[in-house]
Design a protein around this motif. Sequence first.
Motif, PDB file in Angstrom:
ATOM      1  N   PHE A  70      -2.914  15.591 -20.092  1.00 32.09           N
ATOM      2  CA  PHE A  70      -1.778  14.905 -19.455  1.00 32.09           C
ATOM      3  C   PHE A  70      -1.387  15.622 -18.271  1.00 32.09           C
ATOM      4  N   ARG A  71      -1.781  16.816 -17.730  1.00 31.37           N
ATOM      5  CA  ARG A  71      -1.600  17.341 -16.679  1.00 31.37           C
ATOM      6  C   ARG A  71      -2.616  17.213 -15.562  1.00 31.37           C
ATOM      7  N   LYS A  72      -3.556  16.757 -16.064  1.00 29.77           N
ATOM      8  CA  LYS A  72      -4.648  16.424 -15.048  1.00 29.77           C
ATOM      9  C   LYS A  72      -4.251  15.615 -13.747  1.00 29.77           C
ATOM     10  N   GLU A  73      -5.002  15.452 -12.969  1.00 27.83           N
ATOM     11  CA  GLU A  73      -4.967  14.889 -11.674  1.00 27.83           C
ATOM     12  C   GLU A  73      -5.708  13.630 -11.751  1.00 27.83           C
ATOM     13  N   VAL A  74      -6.930  13.530 -11.973  1.00 26.28           N
ATOM     14  CA  VAL A  74      -7.931  12.405 -12.187  1.00 26.28           C
ATOM     15  C   VAL A  74      -8.716  12.623 -13.380  1.00 26.28           C
ATOM     16  N   ALA A  75      -8.859  11.836 -14.328  1.00 23.67           N
ATOM     17  CA  ALA A  75      -9.662  12.064 -15.425  1.00 23.67           C
ATOM     18  C   ALA A  75     -10.363  10.908 -15.945  1.00 23.67           C
ATOM     19  N   LEU A 126     -15.192  -8.205 -30.771  1.00 19.70           N
ATOM     20  CA  LEU A 126     -15.469  -7.093 -31.109  1.00 19.70           C
ATOM     21  C   LEU A 126     -14.815  -5.708 -30.607  1.00 19.70           C
ATOM     22  N   ALA A 127     -14.536  -4.771 -31.240  1.00 19.51           N
ATOM     23  CA  ALA A 127     -13.693  -3.449 -30.442  1.00 19.51           C
ATOM     24  C   ALA A 127     -14.742  -2.834 -29.864  1.00 19.51           C
ATOM     25  N   THR A 128     -16.002  -2.883 -30.221  1.00 20.29           N
ATOM     26  CA  THR A 128     -16.882  -2.081 -29.374  1.00 20.29           C
ATOM     27  C   THR A 128     -17.523  -2.926 -28.085  1.00 20.29           C
ATOM     28  N   GLU A 129     -17.172  -4.071 -28.025  1.00 19.74           N
ATOM     29  CA  GLU A 129     -17.436  -4.653 -26.817  1.00 19.74           C
ATOM     30  C   GLU A 129     -16.667  -4.271 -25.486  1.00 19.74           C
ATOM     31  N   SER A 130     -16.651  -3.049 -24.988  1.00 19.79           N
ATOM     32  CA  SER A 130     -16.118  -2.483 -23.975  1.00 19.79           C
ATOM     33  C   SER A 130     -16.817  -1.168 -23.443  1.00 19.79           C
ATOM     34  N   THR A 131     -16.496  -0.777 -22.420  1.00 22.65           N
ATOM     35  CA  THR A 131     -17.157   0.447 -21.889  1.00 22.65           C
ATOM     36  C   THR A 131     -16.635   1.837 -22.567  1.00 22.65           C
ATOM     37  N   GLY A 132     -15.532   1.880 -23.233  1.00 22.26           N
ATOM     38  CA  GLY A 132     -14.974   2.629 -23.890  1.00 22.26           C
ATOM     39  C   GLY A 132     -14.339   3.836 -22.881  1.00 22.26           C
ATOM     40  N   LEU A 133     -14.038   3.590 -21.773  1.00 23.49           N
ATOM     41  CA  LEU A 133     -13.599   4.385 -20.865  1.00 23.49           C
ATOM     42  C   LEU A 133     -12.216   4.014 -20.562  1.00 23.49           C
ATOM     43  N   VAL A 134     -11.632   5.125 -19.954  1.00 24.94           N
ATOM     44  CA  VAL A 134     -10.305   5.254 -19.592  1.00 24.94           C
ATOM     45  C   VAL A 134     -10.249   6.208 -18.316  1.00 24.94           C
ATOM     46  N   LEU A 135      -9.907   5.485 -16.995  1.00 27.63           N
ATOM     47  CA  LEU A 135      -9.732   6.551 -15.788  1.00 27.63           C
ATOM     48  C   LEU A 135      -8.351   6.535 -15.519  1.00 27.63           C
ATOM     49  N   LEU A 136      -7.634   7.857 -15.586  1.00 29.37           N
ATOM     50  CA  LEU A 136      -6.438   8.150 -15.477  1.00 29.37           C
ATOM     51  C   LEU A 136      -6.173   8.889 -14.292  1.00 29.37           C
ATOM     52  N   SER A 137      -4.874   8.359 -13.438  1.00 26.44           N
ATOM     53  CA  SER A 137      -4.785   9.268 -12.275  1.00 26.44           C
ATOM     54  C   SER A 137      -3.227   9.533 -12.089  1.00 26.44           C
ATOM     55  N   SER A 138      -2.850  10.832 -11.694  1.00 26.92           N
ATOM     56  CA  SER A 138      -1.337  10.952 -11.608  1.00 26.92           C
ATOM     57  C   SER A 138      -1.110  10.596 -10.163  1.00 26.92           C
ATOM     58  N   ARG A 139      -2.140  10.023  -9.387  1.00 29.36           N
ATOM     59  CA  ARG A 139      -1.799   9.614  -8.131  1.00 29.36           C
ATOM     60  C   ARG A 139      -1.873   8.028  -8.198  1.00 29.36           C
ATOM     61  N   TRP A 155     -13.872   1.716 -12.017  1.00 28.81           N
ATOM     62  CA  TRP A 155     -13.623   2.130 -10.529  1.00 28.81           C
ATOM     63  C   TRP A 155     -12.080   1.927 -10.361  1.00 28.81           C
ATOM     64  N   ALA A 156     -11.484   3.342  -9.762  1.00 25.43           N
ATOM     65  CA  ALA A 156     -10.289   3.200  -9.097  1.00 25.43           C
ATOM     66  C   ALA A 156     -10.405   3.754  -7.647  1.00 25.43           C
ATOM     67  N   ARG A 157      -9.650   3.190  -6.974  1.00 31.56           N
ATOM     68  CA  ARG A 157      -9.307   3.667  -5.476  1.00 31.56           C
ATOM     69  C   ARG A 157      -8.028   4.267  -5.489  1.00 31.56           C
ATOM     70  N   ILE A 158      -8.032   5.679  -5.248  1.00 32.53           N
ATOM     71  CA  ILE A 158      -6.947   6.635  -5.656  1.00 32.53           C
ATOM     72  C   ILE A 158      -6.329   7.090  -4.434  1.00 32.53           C
ATOM     73  N   ALA A 159      -5.084   6.772  -4.243  1.00 36.13           N
ATOM     74  CA  ALA A 159      -4.373   7.529  -2.915  1.00 36.13           C
ATOM     75  C   ALA A 159      -4.519   9.101  -2.929  1.00 36.13           C
ATOM     76  N   THR A 160      -4.884   9.687  -1.906  1.00 32.61           N
ATOM     77  CA  THR A 160      -4.863  11.132  -2.066  1.00 32.61           C
ATOM     78  C   THR A 160      -3.402  11.521  -1.498  1.00 32.61           C
ATOM     79  N   PRO A 161      -3.325  13.237  -1.741  1.00 40.59           N
ATOM     80  CA  PRO A 161      -1.956  13.558  -1.441  1.00 40.59           C
ATOM     81  C   PRO A 161      -1.379  13.293   0.040  1.00 40.59           C
ATOM     82  N   ALA A 162      -2.618  13.023   0.951  1.00 44.33           N
ATOM     83  CA  ALA A 162      -2.020  13.017   2.423  1.00 44.33           C
ATOM     84  C   ALA A 162      -1.400  11.409   2.446  1.00 44.33           C
ATOM     85  N   ALA A 163      -1.621  10.412   1.546  1.00 46.11           N
ATOM     86  CA  ALA A 163      -1.398   9.179   1.542  1.00 46.11           C
ATOM     87  C   ALA A 163       0.466   8.985   1.558  1.00 46.11           C
TER      88      ALA A 163
END
Length: 864
Positions: A329-334, A377-390, A418-426
Amino acid sequence: MQRGAFLLALASLIPTWALAAPHVTRLPPQNAAVHCAPGATCTQPTVDGWVPPMEYADGKKFPLQDYVNGGPNGELYLFVSDNAEYTSDECNFGVPNAGGIPSVQTNPCHSQTLFIGMRLPRPKDANGNFLDASGIIDVWLDAQRDATINQVAGANMPRSEDRHLQLRYSTGPNGNTTLSQRMGNNANGWMALTAPNQAWATSVTVATPGAQPSRVHIEFAVKLRSSVPPIVGSEPLSALVRKLGLGLQSTVFSVAGATQKVGGGTFPNVKNQPPVNFMPSTWETLELKEPVSIPLSFTMWNVGQMPDATFWVSDGGSGEIDTVAAKIFRKEVACISEIWMSHERGELIEKVNTLRAIESLPPMQAVTELNDDVLKLATESTGLVLLSSRQILEGGVHHFPSHMCTGNDCLQDKGVIWARIATPAATEPVIVMEETGASRVSTATDYGEFVDVFCTHVNAGENVPGPDTDAREDQLFDIKAYVQQVRKGGPLHANTFPYLLGDDDIFPQGTWPSGLDRPAFLLGDMNTLGPKATQADSNFPAYQDMVGPSFLAINQRTEFEKANTLFSEARDLARTSSGPDPMATGTWLSSQCTDLVTDELGSKDRLDYVLVFPAEDTLEFPAYALLKEPTADVKPHFDPDSGFLLESPQQFFQQCLSDHAMVDVSVALTRVKDVVKYNPAKPHRMEYAVKQVTDLETESGCCADWFTPRVHMTANGFFRENAFLNVVEDQTIYPNWLVHTGPDNPTQFPDLPANFTGVVNMTSAIWEEDVGPNDHYDSIPEGAAGTAVDERDGHFSFFAGSGMVRRVKGETNPNDWFMGLELMGSFLNGYENGMTLETEGKDMDTGDNARVRHYIQLKELESP
C-alpha cells in the motif's frame, strides 16, 4: 516550463516581469575524466555549419519560437564540456558514434567550452521557393551568475566579466558573417574590449546545408574563461558555483520576395519576455550540474491467489488479500499478478486504500478487470492489477489471442494491462501570471509529463523448445505490438498489423498523445529463465530471444544512446545483486517456501522482470532519458502469523506470503528536450475530452453503465455538441468523449485562427443508464442535489489572449463562463501535450458521484 518562479521586489521604472527570478535550466557538462575513455569515446559538436542533433546528445534541445510573425519554429541545441582535457583517442575519434554525424570531426575535443547549435527556418517566396536568409544573433553571457541571482549590488547590469557576442550573417552567393565581442561597462551597457586577451575565444560557422534546405545552420563554440588575469571573477565551471547566465536572440532581416518573415526566437523561450541587452536578470541561468531528476519506483509481485473454483489448488503461499495489501500500500506503481477472482481484485484496491487513508496518504488508482456477469468464468481475465499512487491518465486491458496458450494456461485469459501514469513533474507547482500582474498556482496536471507502464503475466511451462515456449514467444511478440500501438497513440479498436485486438479488450476510444519520445516500462512474470547479476546472457537463450529483435526488441542501443555518455542504457532493471551473494536475484521461490529462502536466492530461478522499452530510435532527441543508474531490491516476504515448528532442533519457520519474490526498482528520468509553448500568432486546434470516469458511489462496486448526451464547445462564434450514447460499462472507464475544432466536423466548426483573442467554452455531462430514470452524476465539488448543469457538470473557459484555462461556474448566465473557480494553468507555460484536471462530485443525497478527468489540448497547426 517556469515552475516555482517567485516574484522579486519591484523597481519603479522597470517592468514587473524583468525582475522575476531568472529561468533555470540544468545542463550537465560532459566531463572527459568521467564520461570519456579510449574504446568508449565521447561525441562533441564540430563547428562546421552542420548541426546534426546527435553531435549534441550530451546537451539539451530547445525550441526557438517566432512569437512576432507566427513563422515556423527553429531549433536550439546547447552543450557544455567540463574542465578536464580530452586526449586524442577519447572524443570524436574513429567512426562517428551515431548517425547523421559527419565522418570528419574535431579531434581532440574542446574542454571548458559552450557549444550553441541553431537551425533557423528560411523564408519562402510566393511559389514556395526557399530564399537566402540574413539576420543577427545576439548572445549574452553572465559570468558571475550567483551575484545576479542573489541581487548583489551592481550585478543586475553588464559588468566587466560579462560578454556580448553579436553575429551578423547573410547566406547565398554573396553571404558573409561578422562576429563582434564586447564587455560590460559596469553600468547599463557594453564597451569595446580594451585588450585582445580579454576576449572569450569564440568560433562560429553559418551554412545552408543541401541536406536540409529549409534551414540555416549556425554553430558557436565559446571558451568559458576561468578567473585568470586580466579576466577576473569568471566562474561558470568553478567547483562551488557552476552557473552561467545565457541570453540569446535571433532577429531576422526582411528578404526581398519573401511572403513571410521567419526565424525569430529567444532563449529563454518566454513570450513577451525576451532577454534584455542590459539586464542579466532576464537571461537564463544554466546550472552546470547533474540533471534534474524525476524519480519513479516500480514493484512487480506475483501473489499466487488462485481461483475459488479450483479449491483443490493451493495458493502460491500463505498470503491473502489483506496481507498482500499490507505489503504494497505504500508503493508508487505496483504490478500484481495472479489475483484471478474479480471480487478479490476489487477487495485488494479497497484494502490498499483503507491502509493509505489511515496514514493520510492519497488513494491509489488502479487498472484492472472487474465484472458483475454471473455467467462469466472468474478465470476469464488477466488476473492482473496495476496500482499507482500517482494519477493514471489513460488505461487499458489487452488479452492475448486465444490460441496463444498451452495446458492450464488456456483456462485463463492472460494478457497485458496498461496505465499512462503522471510523473512527479506533472503536478509540480506552476506559477501563472494573471493579467493583473498577480501570481497564481495552477491546478492542472501536465499531460506531457507521463510514462507508459505495462503489466503482464505470460504463458507458464518449460523453458526449452516446445509448445510452451512457442506460445510464450507468440505472447511476447503480441506484447511488443500492443506496447507499440499504445505508445504511438492508438487507436486500439481494430486490428492494425502486427497489433491484434483481443477478446473483451478494454481501451480508450480514439487516439491520445504519443509516448514514443520517452522510455516505457514493462513489469511482469515473464516465465522465462534469465541471468542474474554477473551471469552472461549467452547462457540463457530463451532470455536472449525474449529481449531480442524477434520479440520484445529492446536489446539494441538507439542512435541517441550511441552518442550520449550521460544517461543509462539499461533495459533489464532488476538484474542486480541484493545481498552478499552476487547471484542472489532469483524470484521463483517454489511452492514449498519458508523464511530460509532468503539465503537461497542465488540458486532460485529468475522469472520476474522490470524491463525498459527505449524511446523511439531516430536521429532526433527524445523528450526524456533514463538517469544512471537504476537500483533494485529482490526480496521474499513472510507471514508472521503462519509457519511451522521444527522439533529437533526446535526452530520456528515463517511461511512465504507468495511463491515469488517481490521485485522493487527505483529509477529516475530527466528531460533532454524542452517543450514548444503556445504561440498566439499561429492557428490552433482546440480539443476538450472526458478521459476518465470513476464511480464513487461504492468502493469496488461493479459496474456503472456510462454514457453522455453532451460534450459541448463554443469557439469563435460557432459551437459543436457531441453525444456518446453507447453505454460503456465498468467502475472506471477511459471513454475519450470529445469535441474539437477543425474541418473534419460534420458541421462547420473552424479551428482558431492566428492572433485569435476570444474565449473558448467547454463542458460535458456524466450520465449512467439505470432502471427507471437514468442518473445524472455529480462531478464537481460545488455540486448539490439539484439537477441543473451548473450544479453537476464541469465547465471550462480558455482565454486565447493570455493562454489561460479556468474551471468556471457554469452557463446558466453568460457571465458564469467568466467566473473562475480555479486556475488550471496557462499554455504560455508549456503543456505541449495538453492539461488535465480531476473533479469529484459531492452529492450526499443520492450518492451518484463521479471522479472525472477532463482533458484540454491546444495543438499548433501549420504556420500561416
